[in-house]
Design an enzyme around this catalytic site. Structure first.
Site, PDB file in Angstrom:
ATOM      1  CG  HIS A  18      27.407  -5.467  26.633  1.00  0.00           C
ATOM      2  ND1 HIS A  18      28.570  -5.156  25.980  1.00  0.00           N
ATOM      3  CD2 HIS A  18      26.624  -4.372  26.546  1.00  0.00           C
ATOM      4  CE1 HIS A  18      28.504  -3.916  25.506  1.00  0.00           C
ATOM      5  NE2 HIS A  18      27.329  -3.415  25.836  1.00  0.00           N
ATOM      6  CE  LYS A  42      26.910   4.602  18.794  1.00  0.00           C
ATOM      7  NZ  LYS A  42      26.696   3.667  19.914  1.00  0.00           N
ATOM      8  NE  ARG A  91      26.397   1.857  30.754  1.00  0.00           N
ATOM      9  CZ  ARG A  91      26.918   2.004  29.554  1.00  0.00           C
ATOM     10  NH1 ARG A  91      28.130   1.639  29.334  1.00  0.00           N
ATOM     11  NH2 ARG A  91      26.217   2.538  28.564  1.00  0.00           N
ATOM     12  CB  SER A 129      31.984  -1.021  23.923  1.00  0.00           C
ATOM     13  OG  SER A 129      31.034  -2.017  24.179  1.00  0.00           O
TER      14      SER A 129
END
Ligand code: ADP
Length: 160
Positions: A18, A42, A91, A129
């Site tokens: 990040h 979440k 990614r 994460s």
């Protein structure tokens, strides 16, 4: 022409992947707003306040980077901040599908807000994460993968 970019995410917690996106975005735009998203679907490990605090510490010394929290529609938030650009990181190919869907929906909601994608730095291509939390939970070392202040927080919360 807007010179403000919003970089939204859960940042639960911030990783060096990040941070790399924030640094590179900061070279292109005059102002970067790193916006921690409150996602009702979440259950984060860290509270909104903790995530904002860790980000603030990590971007200390970066000029023109602001950390904020938001809920609701991202396009509305971007407008409110005077930003015409949303930055997201990419990614693997697996990121593409959700990012494509999200960018398309945001474009439908407000075509005046453009989403741009920044390729991950190869060093952090495998980093998320979630994987960082998993490694710490099982006693692994994440030094160099997250900012130092985050290593301590993760160990405090998850370390056995
Ligand atoms: P979200 O829950 O919104 O995906 P994340 O905090 O997981 O929030 O990620 C925020 C943004 O940062 C996303 O666009 C994600 O693809 C990107 N990102 C996460 N990790 C990396 C990394 N290692 N390299 C580049 N981009 C990344």
């Amino acid at each position: 022409m807007s010179k403000i970019a919003v970089y939204p995410g859960s940042f639960d917690p911030i990783t060096n992947g990040h941070l790399d996106i924030i640094k590179r975005t900061n070279r292109i735009f005059e102002n970067v707003v790193v916006a921690v998203f409150c996602n009702p679907n979440k259950t984060p490990l860290f509270s909104m306040e903790e995530r904002v605090e860790m980000l603030e510490e990590a971007v200390q010394g970066f000029e023109n980077v602001e950390v904020d929290a938001f809920e609701g529609l991202l396009t509305n938030y971007a407008r409110q901040k005077g930003a015409q650009v949303i930055v997201r990181g990419l990614r693997a190919v697996s990121d593409f599908e959700t990012e494509f869907q999200m960018a398309s929906m945001n474009n439908k909601l407000d075509s005046g807000v453009e989403t741009i994608f920044m390729m991950t730095n190869n060093r952090y291509a495998y980093l998320s994460s979630s994987i960082v939390k998993e490694v710490v939970e099982f006693g692994g070392c994440v030094q160099g993968l997250v900012p130092d202040n985050v290593v301590a927080k993760l160990e405090e919360r998850l370390g056995g």
